[in-house]
Design an enzyme around this catalytic site. Structure first.
Site, PDB file in Angstrom:
ATOM      1  N   ASP A 297       1.241  -0.506   0.475  1.00 31.47           N
ATOM      2  CA  ASP A 297      -0.040  -0.092  -0.292  1.00 31.47           C
ATOM      3  C   ASP A 297       0.740   1.586  -0.064  1.00 31.47           C
ATOM      4  O   ASP A 297       1.904   1.331   0.908  1.00 31.47           O
ATOM      5  CB  ASP A 297      -0.945   0.154   1.376  1.00 31.47           C
ATOM      6  CG  ASP A 297      -2.414   0.792   1.236  1.00 31.47           C
ATOM      7  OD1 ASP A 297      -2.057   1.639  -0.022  1.00 31.47           O
ATOM      8  OD2 ASP A 297      -2.537   1.136   1.565  1.00 31.47           O
TER       9      ASP A 297
ATOM     10  N   ASN B 242     -10.702  -3.110  -6.737  1.00 35.01           N
ATOM     11  CA  ASN B 242      -9.657  -1.629  -7.269  1.00 35.01           C
ATOM     12  C   ASN B 242     -10.020  -1.650  -8.373  1.00 35.01           C
ATOM     13  O   ASN B 242     -10.223  -0.887  -8.769  1.00 35.01           O
ATOM     14  CB  ASN B 242      -7.641  -2.705  -7.560  1.00 35.01           C
ATOM     15  CG  ASN B 242      -7.281  -2.730  -6.116  1.00 35.01           C
ATOM     16  OD1 ASN B 242      -6.152  -2.593  -5.817  1.00 35.01           O
ATOM     17  ND2 ASN B 242      -7.665  -1.626  -5.833  1.00 35.01           N
TER      18      ASN B 242
HETATM   19  C1  FPP Z   1      -1.055   0.283  -3.999  1.00 35.98           C
HETATM   20  O1  FPP Z   1      -0.914   1.566  -3.524  1.00 35.98           O
HETATM   21  C2  FPP Z   1      -1.324  -0.294  -5.474  1.00 35.98           C
HETATM   22  C3  FPP Z   1      -1.407  -1.354  -6.097  1.00 35.98           C
HETATM   23  C4  FPP Z   1      -3.319  -1.236  -5.749  1.00 35.98           C
HETATM   24  C5  FPP Z   1      -0.960  -1.807  -6.909  1.00 35.98           C
HETATM   25  C6  FPP Z   1       0.713  -2.502  -7.094  1.00 35.98           C
HETATM   26  C7  FPP Z   1       1.249  -3.191  -7.009  1.00 35.98           C
HETATM   27  C8  FPP Z   1       2.601  -3.408  -8.208  1.00 35.98           C
HETATM   28  C9  FPP Z   1       3.449  -3.117  -7.488  1.00 35.98           C
HETATM   29  C10 FPP Z   1       2.963  -4.344  -9.255  1.00 35.98           C
HETATM   30  C11 FPP Z   1       3.027  -6.055  -9.043  1.00 35.98           C
HETATM   31  C12 FPP Z   1       2.780  -6.656 -10.618  1.00 35.98           C
HETATM   32  C13 FPP Z   1       3.205  -7.666 -10.946  1.00 35.98           C
HETATM   33  C14 FPP Z   1       2.872  -8.013 -12.047  1.00 35.98           C
HETATM   34  C15 FPP Z   1       3.715  -8.158 -10.388  1.00 35.98           C
HETATM   35  P1  FPP Z   1      -2.819   2.444  -3.559  1.00 35.98           P
HETATM   36  O2  FPP Z   1      -2.680   2.608  -5.212  1.00 35.98           O
HETATM   37  O3  FPP Z   1      -3.237   1.981  -3.167  1.00 35.98           O
HETATM   38  O4  FPP Z   1      -1.564   3.311  -3.096  1.00 35.98           O
HETATM   39  P2  FPP Z   1      -2.816   5.041  -1.861  1.00 35.98           P
HETATM   40  O5  FPP Z   1      -3.218   3.703  -0.696  1.00 35.98           O
HETATM   41  O6  FPP Z   1      -0.954   5.713  -2.203  1.00 35.98           O
HETATM   42  O7  FPP Z   1      -2.983   4.995  -2.609  1.00 35.98           O
END
Ligand code: FPP
Length: 247
Positions: free
Chosen positions: A29, A77
């Protein structure tokens, strides 16, 4: 390899190699906030998030932790702005294409769990290709939860079991935990001993609801792109300070 990089790759001396978690799960996160803090668009945070995941995978391998499961995309999401959803799904596809060779070289066995049939066909294709290509690898098991929801997973297991009962293939008294687990997306995978959640949120967010029943939970305010070896070391140290009891 330099002495310094060798030192980084060795298990830190204050960690007991015999009490390491055998399976680490991560809620990655804070990508969006991390990017916003730099004055960048949120999607760049996801890109950096992939680097952090790669580093964690390498670290698990170096330190002898055989399984890592990461929450890449939850069923919730889909509610994000269309642009961000499209960026994420394309990013997964690109990462799979780009990293497959290295995963093979590093003996990584990759598996995706979740409702994969709802993903774009091209992504499903890359997922199948990567899972098939690495199926025989014996090194670290990387599980990526994509379009994953814990409640949905439990419901679909119930449906499968109910169908087997209705067809007369199974008696209700034969349903036990072991049988139930065979119907989860994660069938055959050990349960995580440690759940790491970055960015300070104190929730499980529908992640591995069944499988995390006895996991130790470690929450850090660090945003996911900043979660590195030093942070992981801290998480493992905290884990080893806890007394593992199963009730
Ligand atoms: C949460 O941060 C993260 C995600 C929704 C995506 C995470 C995905 C990856 C790191 C890629 C993995 C890929 C592979 C193919 C292994 P957020 O956007 O919720 O952050 P925020 O809470 O600050 O809004």
């Amino acid at each position: 390899m330099t002495a310094q990089s060798q030192e980084l790759r060795a298990l830190p001396p204050d960690l007991d190699p015999n009490r390491l978690p055998q399976h680490v799960a991560a809620i990655m996160d804070g990508n969006g906030r991390w990017a916003q803090q730099q004055g960048w668009p949120r999607i760049l945070g996801h890109q950096r998030g992939v680097d952090a995941l790669k580093e964690l995978l390498r670290c698990c391998k170096d330190w002898g932790i055989p399984a890592l499961t990461a929450y890449a995309f939850s069923t919730e999401n889909w509610g994000r702005p269309l642009e961000e959803v499209e960026f994420l799904l394309t990013l997964f596809e690109r990462v799979l294409r780009r990293e497959l060779q290295e995963m093979q070289a590093e003996d990584v066995k990759i598996r995706f769990v979740g409702n994969l049939t709802a993903l774009p066909a091209s992504l499903q294709g890359e997922i199948k290709r990567a899972m098939l290509a690495t199926a025989q690898n014996q090194g670290i098991a990387l599980t990526v939860a994509t379009n994953y929801g814990g409640r949905q997973e439990i419901l679909q297991a119930c449906r499968e079991i109910a169908l087997a009962v209705a067809a007369g293939e199974l008696r209700p008294e034969e349903i036990d935990e072991a049988l139930f687990e065979q119907h989860l997306y994660t069938a055959g995978l050990s349960h995580p001993d440690l759940l790491i959640r970055t960015s300070g949120e104190l929730r499980i967010s529908n992640f591995l609801l069944w499988q995390l029943a006895y996991a130790e939970i470690y929450v850090t305010p660090t945003l996911w792109p900043d979660f590195n070896r030093v942070q992981f070391h801290k998480a493992l140290f905290a884990y080893q300070q806890r007394e593992r009891r199963f009730w």
